[in-house]
Design a protein around this motif. Structure first.
Motif, PDB file in Angstrom:
ATOM      1  N   GLY A  14       0.843  -1.187   0.000  1.00  8.52           N
ATOM      2  CA  GLY A  14       0.000   0.000   0.000  1.00  8.52           C
ATOM      3  C   GLY A  14       0.877   1.235   0.000  1.00  8.52           C
ATOM      4  N   ASN A  15       0.257   2.380  -0.173  1.00  9.89           N
ATOM      5  CA  ASN A  15       0.992   3.641  -0.183  1.00  9.89           C
ATOM      6  C   ASN A  15       1.532   3.979   1.198  1.00  9.89           C
ATOM      7  OD1 ASN A  15       0.928   4.886  -2.905  1.00  9.89           O
ATOM      8  ND2 ASN A  15      -1.272   4.532  -2.678  1.00  9.89           N
ATOM      9  N   SER A  16       2.388   4.964   1.244  1.00 11.67           N
ATOM     10  CA  SER A  16       2.913   5.473   2.497  1.00 11.67           C
ATOM     11  C   SER A  16       1.742   5.875   3.398  1.00 11.67           C
ATOM     12  CB  SER A  16       3.810   6.682   2.213  1.00 11.67           C
ATOM     13  OG  SER A  16       4.393   7.154   3.393  1.00 11.67           O
ATOM     14  N   ALA A  17       1.865   5.604   4.681  1.00 13.25           N
ATOM     15  CA  ALA A  17       0.862   5.967   5.690  1.00 13.25           C
ATOM     16  C   ALA A  17      -0.464   5.217   5.532  1.00 13.25           C
ATOM     17  CB  ALA A  17       0.629   7.481   5.722  1.00 13.25           C
ATOM     18  N   SER A  18      -0.442   4.071   4.869  1.00 12.99           N
ATOM     19  CA  SER A  18      -1.674   3.285   4.722  1.00 12.99           C
ATOM     20  C   SER A  18      -1.883   2.322   5.883  1.00 12.99           C
ATOM     21  CB  SER A  18      -1.678   2.517   3.395  1.00 12.99           C
ATOM     22  OG  SER A  18      -0.611   1.597   3.340  1.00 12.99           O
ATOM     23  N   GLU A 138      -2.361   5.547  -6.986  1.00 15.52           N
ATOM     24  CA  GLU A 138      -3.722   5.093  -6.729  1.00 15.52           C
ATOM     25  C   GLU A 138      -3.876   3.623  -7.150  1.00 15.52           C
ATOM     26  OE1 GLU A 138      -7.732   5.404  -5.570  1.00 15.52           O
ATOM     27  OE2 GLU A 138      -6.114   6.830  -5.234  1.00 15.52           O
ATOM     28  N   LEU A 139      -4.233   2.776  -6.203  1.00 14.06           N
ATOM     29  CA  LEU A 139      -4.488   1.344  -6.453  1.00 14.06           C
ATOM     30  C   LEU A 139      -3.430   0.710  -7.361  1.00 14.06           C
ATOM     31  CD1 LEU A 139      -8.379   1.382  -6.722  1.00 14.06           C
ATOM     32  CD2 LEU A 139      -6.996   0.294  -4.933  1.00 14.06           C
ATOM     33  N   ASP A 140      -2.201   0.760  -6.912  1.00 12.69           N
ATOM     34  CA  ASP A 140      -1.049   0.188  -7.630  1.00 12.69           C
ATOM     35  C   ASP A 140      -1.024  -1.328  -7.428  1.00 12.69           C
ATOM     36  OD1 ASP A 140       1.446   0.131  -9.011  1.00 12.69           O
ATOM     37  OD2 ASP A 140       2.512   0.169  -7.089  1.00 12.69           O
ATOM     38  N   LEU A 141      -2.034  -1.992  -7.961  1.00  9.75           N
ATOM     39  CA  LEU A 141      -2.224  -3.422  -7.712  1.00  9.75           C
ATOM     40  C   LEU A 141      -1.325  -4.300  -8.571  1.00  9.75           C
ATOM     41  CD1 LEU A 141      -6.123  -3.438  -7.495  1.00  9.75           C
ATOM     42  CD2 LEU A 141      -4.475  -3.370  -5.608  1.00  9.75           C
ATOM     43  N   LEU A 142      -0.989  -5.458  -8.021  1.00  7.23           N
ATOM     44  CA  LEU A 142      -0.263  -6.469  -8.774  1.00  7.23           C
ATOM     45  C   LEU A 142      -1.204  -7.064  -9.818  1.00  7.23           C
ATOM     46  CD1 LEU A 142       1.526  -8.261  -5.800  1.00  7.23           C
ATOM     47  CD2 LEU A 142       2.555  -6.674  -7.440  1.00  7.23           C
ATOM     48  N   PRO A 143      -0.659  -7.574 -10.912  1.00  3.49           N
ATOM     49  CA  PRO A 143      -1.522  -8.155 -11.955  1.00  3.49           C
ATOM     50  C   PRO A 143      -2.226  -9.435 -11.491  1.00  3.49           C
ATOM     51  CG  PRO A 143       0.814  -8.333 -12.555  1.00  3.49           C
ATOM     52  CD  PRO A 143       0.745  -7.598 -11.256  1.00  3.49           C
ATOM     53  N   ASP A 144      -3.203  -9.845 -12.264  1.00  4.48           N
ATOM     54  CA  ASP A 144      -3.914 -11.110 -12.075  1.00  4.48           C
ATOM     55  C   ASP A 144      -4.814 -11.143 -10.842  1.00  4.48           C
ATOM     56  OD1 ASP A 144      -2.649 -12.082 -14.386  1.00  4.48           O
ATOM     57  OD2 ASP A 144      -0.920 -12.764 -13.202  1.00  4.48           O
TER      58      ASP A 144
END
Length: 182
Positions: A14-18, A138-144
């Motif tokens: 997650g992002n910083s401070a999440s 924003e929502l830097d999700l892994l694939p799949d």
């Protein structure tokens, strides 16, 4: 292959401070001994003192540290911002190589709330809003679709409970320590 059919691998991004570090520490505190915490900030900023960039040495160090702990019979939480484009290949290979269950979570906090949370951290006087905005993805999700997204509506306790139950850690005993007479 790495670990055993019984070891659990948890990836917490997650992002910083999440809240990643707080969640990881609370999961380990509630579980007890036998759960290794592999923190990106510790290995990248403290051990290596390097910047976060593609191909940086910390990527391999995170990988080898997680693998070593899994092979030693520890459950492992790999925790950090872990940008998908920098760390995604390493995390995918680690997931593929792990013999036991692997779970991945992404703690999603909107930018405005991230800025508010960051202001309460000790590092806030060193890292300003401009830097935080430049790091935010924003929502830097892994694939799949391998990650479960947990939003700000989940409290710390709820998130910890969820991870402990989803991963099966809630039903496992902590690691017994060998007693030595010295």
């Amino acid at each position: 292959m790495v670990g055993t059919e019984d070891t659990r691998l948890v990836v917490l991004r997650g992002n910083s401070a999440s809240g990643k570090s707080s969640v990881a520490a609370a999961v380990r505190d509630r579980f007890g001994r036998g759960l290794a915490l592999v923190g990106q900030d510790n290995l990248r900023r403290i051990v290596l003192r390097e910047r976060d960039r593609p191909g940086a040495a910390n990527i391999g160090l995170i990988d080898i540290t997680a693998r070593y702990a899994l092979d030693a019979g520890f459950h492992v939480i790999v925790e950090g911002i872990l940008y998908a484009d920098h760390y995604g290949d390493m995390l995918a290979q680690l997931r593929a190589d792990h013999r036991g269950p692997t779970h991945a979570y992404y703690l999603h906090v909107p930018l405005e709330q991230t800025l508010v949370r960051h202001a309460t951290k000790p590092i806030a006087h060193e890292v300003g809003e401009e830097a935080l905005r430049s790091w935010y993805r924003e929502l830097d999700l892994l694939p799949d679709g391998v990650e479960t997204v947990i939003g700000t509506d989940s409290t710390l306790d709820e998130t910890v409970d969820r991870i402990l139950h989803d991963t099966g850690l809630a039903g496992l005993p902590p690691r017994e320590e060998e007693r030595r007479d010295h």
